[in-house]
Design a protein around this motif. Structure first.
Motif, PDB file in Angstrom:
ATOM      1  N   ASP A 246       0.814  -1.210   0.000  1.00  0.00           N
ATOM      2  CA  ASP A 246       0.000   0.000   0.000  1.00  0.00           C
ATOM      3  C   ASP A 246       0.847   1.259   0.000  1.00  0.00           C
ATOM      4  O   ASP A 246       0.518   2.236  -0.644  1.00  0.00           O
ATOM      5  N   SER A 247       1.931   1.214   0.776  1.00  0.00           N
ATOM      6  CA  SER A 247       2.709   2.430   0.976  1.00  0.00           C
ATOM      7  C   SER A 247       4.149   2.212   0.538  1.00  0.00           C
ATOM      8  O   SER A 247       4.691   1.125   0.675  1.00  0.00           O
ATOM      9  N   ILE A 248       4.750   3.275   0.027  1.00  0.00           N
ATOM     10  CA  ILE A 248       6.168   3.232  -0.312  1.00  0.00           C
ATOM     11  C   ILE A 248       6.941   3.727   0.904  1.00  0.00           C
ATOM     12  O   ILE A 248       6.651   4.798   1.441  1.00  0.00           O
TER      13      ILE A 248
ATOM     14  N   GLY B 107       3.458  -5.169   7.237  1.00  0.00           N
ATOM     15  CA  GLY B 107       2.870  -4.839   5.939  1.00  0.00           C
ATOM     16  C   GLY B 107       3.469  -3.627   5.249  1.00  0.00           C
ATOM     17  O   GLY B 107       3.010  -3.231   4.185  1.00  0.00           O
ATOM     18  N   TYR B 108       4.488  -3.027   5.859  1.00  0.00           N
ATOM     19  CA  TYR B 108       5.148  -1.863   5.250  1.00  0.00           C
ATOM     20  C   TYR B 108       6.536  -2.288   4.770  1.00  0.00           C
ATOM     21  O   TYR B 108       7.505  -2.209   5.526  1.00  0.00           O
ATOM     22  N   VAL B 109       6.642  -2.755   3.534  1.00  0.00           N
ATOM     23  CA  VAL B 109       7.940  -3.229   3.053  1.00  0.00           C
ATOM     24  C   VAL B 109       8.788  -2.035   2.595  1.00  0.00           C
ATOM     25  O   VAL B 109       8.327  -1.198   1.823  1.00  0.00           O
TER      26      VAL B 109
ATOM     27  N   LEU C  34       6.253   7.109   3.433  1.00  0.00           N
ATOM     28  CA  LEU C  34       6.796   7.088   4.792  1.00  0.00           C
ATOM     29  C   LEU C  34       8.315   7.096   4.693  1.00  0.00           C
ATOM     30  O   LEU C  34       8.900   6.273   3.984  1.00  0.00           O
ATOM     31  N   VAL C  35       8.948   8.039   5.393  1.00  0.00           N
ATOM     32  CA  VAL C  35      10.408   8.099   5.435  1.00  0.00           C
ATOM     33  C   VAL C  35      10.833   8.065   6.895  1.00  0.00           C
ATOM     34  O   VAL C  35      10.344   8.866   7.701  1.00  0.00           O
ATOM     35  N   ILE C  36      11.701   7.117   7.229  1.00  0.00           N
ATOM     36  CA  ILE C  36      12.197   7.028   8.605  1.00  0.00           C
ATOM     37  C   ILE C  36      13.693   7.309   8.591  1.00  0.00           C
ATOM     38  O   ILE C  36      14.436   6.668   7.842  1.00  0.00           O
TER      39      ILE C  36
ATOM     40  N   LEU D 225      -3.016   0.538   6.654  1.00  0.00           N
ATOM     41  CA  LEU D 225      -2.980  -0.307   5.460  1.00  0.00           C
ATOM     42  C   LEU D 225      -4.350  -0.263   4.802  1.00  0.00           C
ATOM     43  O   LEU D 225      -5.374  -0.276   5.479  1.00  0.00           O
ATOM     44  N   LYS D 226      -4.362  -0.236   3.469  1.00  0.00           N
ATOM     45  CA  LYS D 226      -5.636  -0.155   2.758  1.00  0.00           C
ATOM     46  C   LYS D 226      -6.271  -1.528   2.604  1.00  0.00           C
ATOM     47  O   LYS D 226      -7.467  -1.663   2.489  1.00  0.00           O
ATOM     48  N   ARG D 227      -5.438  -2.543   2.577  1.00  0.00           N
ATOM     49  CA  ARG D 227      -5.964  -3.905   2.442  1.00  0.00           C
ATOM     50  C   ARG D 227      -5.462  -4.729   3.612  1.00  0.00           C
ATOM     51  O   ARG D 227      -4.392  -4.454   4.159  1.00  0.00           O
ATOM     52  N   PRO D 228      -6.215  -5.755   3.997  1.00  0.00           N
ATOM     53  CA  PRO D 228      -5.787  -6.573   5.133  1.00  0.00           C
ATOM     54  C   PRO D 228      -4.447  -7.226   4.801  1.00  0.00           C
ATOM     55  O   PRO D 228      -4.294  -7.822   3.733  1.00  0.00           O
TER      56      PRO D 228
END
Lengths: 427, 427
Positions: free
Chosen positions: B7-9, B40-42, B69-71, B188-191
């Motif tokens: 879902d997310s980059i 779920g955030y690769v 997302l930037v960490i 997350l947009k999807r499970p």
């Protein structure tokens, strides 16, 4: 803050989806960065990307748009994930040709091991036009080096080096071939010298405070000082890129050695356990250990050094009170009166280990590794370290308030350092 | 090859000149990537840059131009190298304000430890306009989170999270605060469901070959299978982002467990030593070890697990023949006739250790760790592993032709696995 910018801009790209899932530790980064930095090629950016066409090509293109030297790791094997070779050839518009000599080498590799050669490994003999092959002495995928002149992504030429992912293939290939290649194709423009003094037992801020003033002259003359702190240790890195570098560096090293004295246990790639074993070997003296809270950590660290068996007889891991009594002869009375984590028990452990084995030196440790087991008087992190030799036993008390593994690591390093200081003082 | 794009980059940026000099290992990368991937955030790109204004701002700007997302890690401390906070505020055109609550927390931190607060640490209370403070339970520098909407470098909003560099500050902050933040600000947009089955003793290619076919249905229904190989081990990662995910994942897990059986020692974050100790604890049985070539490696690995003392009595590190005789009762005749690296000596080591300590199980190892000491019949890498219990002793022979440390690691893992298999079979 880099005062003397390096001659070349260097970037490292690590490929591998397993890196992005965090299931594998990226040790290539540290190893390559250190090898390069110590030779005067400081890496200015490291990138890790998954095994996806877009990600790899984007990362390589961006790196080539900035750097004089780009090193990639991984993706040269035979499986469907190994796509770096093809993608880079495509990105650079170079054809892949199957190289007969590389194929012969791969075939020989399988023949020697009496293994059937899968059809799929042949792809590893594909070489992009104009690339130099770096033979792989420890595997089948060769490395590749390409001089890009012109460099399609920057007005300046670049050197692109692609290394295989497995550590035991990558490291020898770098040491034996890439270093020569760098000297030839990307020589340093100014003399670079670098020396790292490794210290233990001094906090980074103290090391910095004590060194900064006395080295002002050398810094003004082009010396750079870097500090790298790890648990319990600080590396002091001295480097210079001036024509007078060697003289400045030698002066600086002398000053730092005067200032930090015995806190310096080695230089460059020296490791504490190796240094201690070296001292013992030269004196033909032997060592044993009696470990409670480090649980084999000292023995394990020592036996990582090749040739340890010449001076390390072996050791005892004694977790329970019963074992401390039975194996080391710690008195029941001492245990009952002072508790297992105490100066007297630590003393008797060292004495017992030395007496029972006839070793010249015995190290002993007893402490509270945590997370449980702490008390008001002996909180988690409390540890006693004993050292017995022909003159007697001495015990020191420390507090290492860390997580369990860091506590063990600190205690192992500190024990080895106790022994090192004793050996240096002719103990 | 990602079939179901996440879902997310997500991108991670590690700052620190010491990383570029290769004097510190970047463990944040692996840890953060794993924490994120399992939720779920690769991470699609990780970058490391030195503590230079240009490098840090460039890296952050580029990441924000690509990612949701930037960490960042590091650079939030009080020293002159800690420049991330200021640079990011500058890059985003946000003013820094000294936050009274953060300052009060820092002051309290020093007061509690009865330490004088240096003037310079006050800078850690500076907070960019609009940033959320992530209090630091284990240090003075708080983390910072900023929602960038609009994001000056991309048409899509982004979340920027800045974490302090020290591991014992970063990890709890991520676990306790960032995970909640992600659920709220970047749901997350999807499970997403994910399970990793950890195996030992099966090569990656074999695992892949055996699993691929039987899981075709699940893969067609949206299952993703990933393989991560380490020395001696392979993680099989099952994940899915469909509404029917849970069912598919459960089916897939059941199939993989049927296929790989006892090779699976655990799941997700399980570690082999912890699993083995858990089995022993449940059965209230005890263990000792007699180590030659692993030199304390097994004991060290076991004692890294909190609570090991309940089942691990201690162990013997017996490098010399004399110690094998004296401490374990290995017969001189056996040593003379078969040599120290032999099945009979390994057998007597296990028996001796068990008999002398009264432990329920005794593991023994003897082998040639190298680099020296190999012969034609017992080349470097040869190792015998013995396991003694109430029913007797069994010894297996292996060849681990690796460097010394890898050899030790493989042997330690294999020894623990021998014990695990025995415990599972009710041995």
């Amino acid at each position: 803050m880099v005062k003397n910018p390096p001659d070349s801009i260097v970037e490292v790209i690590n490929t591998g989806s397993e890196l992005m899932l965090g299931r594998v530790l990226n040790t290539h980064q540290q190893w390559l960065c250190r090898q390069l930095a110590d030779r005067g090629y400081v890496v200015s950016r490291q990138t890790a990307v998954p095994d996806s066409a877009l990600a790899i090509q984007e990362a390589v293109r961006e790196a080539l748009s900035r750097a004089d030297l780009v090193i990639t790791t991984g993706g040269l094997g035979p499986t469907s994930d190994d796509i770096t070779r093809t993608l880079v050839a495509e990105l650079l518009g170079r054809k892949l040709r199957r190289d007969a000599r590389v194929l012969a080498r791969i075939t020989a590799y399988y023949r020697l091991r009496k293994r059937v050669m899968p059809e799929v490994v042949r792809v590893q003999a594909d070489v992009p036009d104009g690339a130099q092959v770096l033979p792989n002495a420890n595997g089948t995928a060769p490395g590749l080096a390409m001089r890009l002149d012109p460099n399609p992504f920057r007005s300046k030429a670049a050197l692109l080096v692609m290394l295989p992912g497995p550590t035991r293939e990558l490291r020898p290939m770098f040491e034996q071939q890439v270093t020569t290649l760098l000297r030839r194709k990307l020589p340093l423009k100014r003399p670079f010298v670098c020396r790292t003094l490794r210290t233990i037992g001094i906090p980074e801020s103290i090391a910095q405070e004590r060194i900064a003033g006395p080295l002002t002259d050398q810094v003004n003359a082009g010396l750079e000082i870097g500090y790298c702190a790890r648990v319990g240790e600080v590396d002091v890195r001295l480097s210079s890129r001036r024509s007078s570098s060697v003289g400045i560096l030698n002066q600086a090293e002398r000053r730092v050695r005067e200032i930090l004295g015995e806190a310096i246990y080695g230089q460059d790639d020296d490791e504490l356990a190796r240094v201690v074993l070296g001292l013992l070997t030269r004196r033909k003296q032997t060592l044993t250990v009696a470990e409670s809270c480090t649980g084999g950590g000292i023995a394990n660290c020592i036996t990582n050094v090749p040739g340890a068996s010449a001076v390390f007889l072996g050791g005892f891991v004694v977790y329970s009170n019963e074992w401390k009594r039975k194996l080391l002869g710690v008195r029941a009375e001492t245990l009952a009166r002072h508790g297992a984590v105490s100066e007297p028990v630590c003393r008797e452990m060292a004495q017992g280990a030395r007496r029972r084995t006839g070793a010249d030196f015995a190290l002993s440790v007893t402490g509270v590794a945590g997370p449980g087991g702490g008390t008001t008087h002996k909180p988690v992190g409390t540890v006693f370290i004993g050292l017995a030799d022909s003159k007697g036993v001495s015990v020191t008390r420390h507090l290492h308030a860390f997580d369990r593994e860091t506590f063990k690591y600190m205690t192992v390093q500190q024990s080895l350092n106790r022994l090192r200081l004793c050996l240096m003082q002719g103990g």
